[in-house]
Design an enzyme around this catalytic site. Sequence first.
Site, mmCIF file in Angstrom:
data_model
loop_
_atom_site.group_PDB
_atom_site.id
_atom_site.type_symbol
_atom_site.label_atom_id
_atom_site.label_comp_id
_atom_site.label_asym_id
_atom_site.label_seq_id
_atom_site.Cartn_x
_atom_site.Cartn_y
_atom_site.Cartn_z
ATOM 1 N N GLU A 185 -9.007 -3.426 -12.848
ATOM 2 C CA GLU A 185 -9.335 -3.337 -14.272
ATOM 3 C C GLU A 185 -9.743 -4.709 -14.821
ATOM 4 O O GLU A 185 -9.084 -5.709 -14.569
ATOM 5 C CB GLU A 185 -8.142 -2.793 -15.056
ATOM 6 C CG GLU A 185 -7.824 -1.345 -14.706
ATOM 7 C CD GLU A 185 -6.591 -0.862 -15.427
ATOM 8 O OE1 GLU A 185 -6.633 -0.767 -16.667
ATOM 9 O OE2 GLU A 185 -5.578 -0.586 -14.758
ATOM 10 N N ASP A 230 -8.866 -7.534 -8.010
ATOM 11 C CA ASP A 230 -8.229 -6.736 -9.050
ATOM 12 C C ASP A 230 -9.203 -5.618 -9.443
ATOM 13 O O ASP A 230 -10.405 -5.712 -9.167
ATOM 14 C CB ASP A 230 -7.935 -7.660 -10.239
ATOM 15 C CG ASP A 230 -7.322 -6.929 -11.409
ATOM 16 O OD1 ASP A 230 -6.530 -5.998 -11.187
ATOM 17 O OD2 ASP A 230 -7.627 -7.302 -12.561
#
Length: 200
Positions: free
Chosen positions: A9, A7
């Site tokens: 953020e 991922d």
Amino acid sequence: MYITCLDLEGVLVPEIWIAFAEASGIPELKKTTRDEPDYDKLMKWRIGILKEHGLGLKEIQDTIAKIEPLEGAKAFLDELRSICQVIIISDTFSQFATPLMKKLGWPTIFCNSLEVAENGEITGFKMRCEQSKLTTVKALQSIGYDTIASGDSYNDLGMIQASKAGFLFRTTDKIKADYPQFPAFESYDELLSAVKNIIK
């Protein structure tokens, strides 16, 4: 053959919408996929708030220009990329991600795109595919890769669950409690070590 799927953020860079909420003084925009599992609902709600306040892409990009990767993120990513292929799979948008990819040394990212009017108003968004993180991991597996996945939010759980190994990273206490089967790490050293143990 392994590919690590990360991922963006909360894992490599700060949450863009939280940074923008602080810069714009609109606290409601601090809500992220850690709080709202339904991404479609979350984005439509965000676009409504932007419209209400007369804010568009330029204002968000001005905030993004000031965001730096999390401390140690680039070194972690560089070392990880030296031992296996890495793809960042994010529900963010190319209009947001490009400046951050430059700061991270141009890793590969799969993300989505915003629909933007000529005046800069964000009118909608186009998702690359449904359940993009899970779909991407399954597609990589279908062409002969074993995937390792790590993320911090509800929208990462699909790819974490579907991968040969999955790790939570700097997630919430609630997600940790609800998914105790996944190791939860707070440091890049821990995450790097876990990946190395799998692909050794």
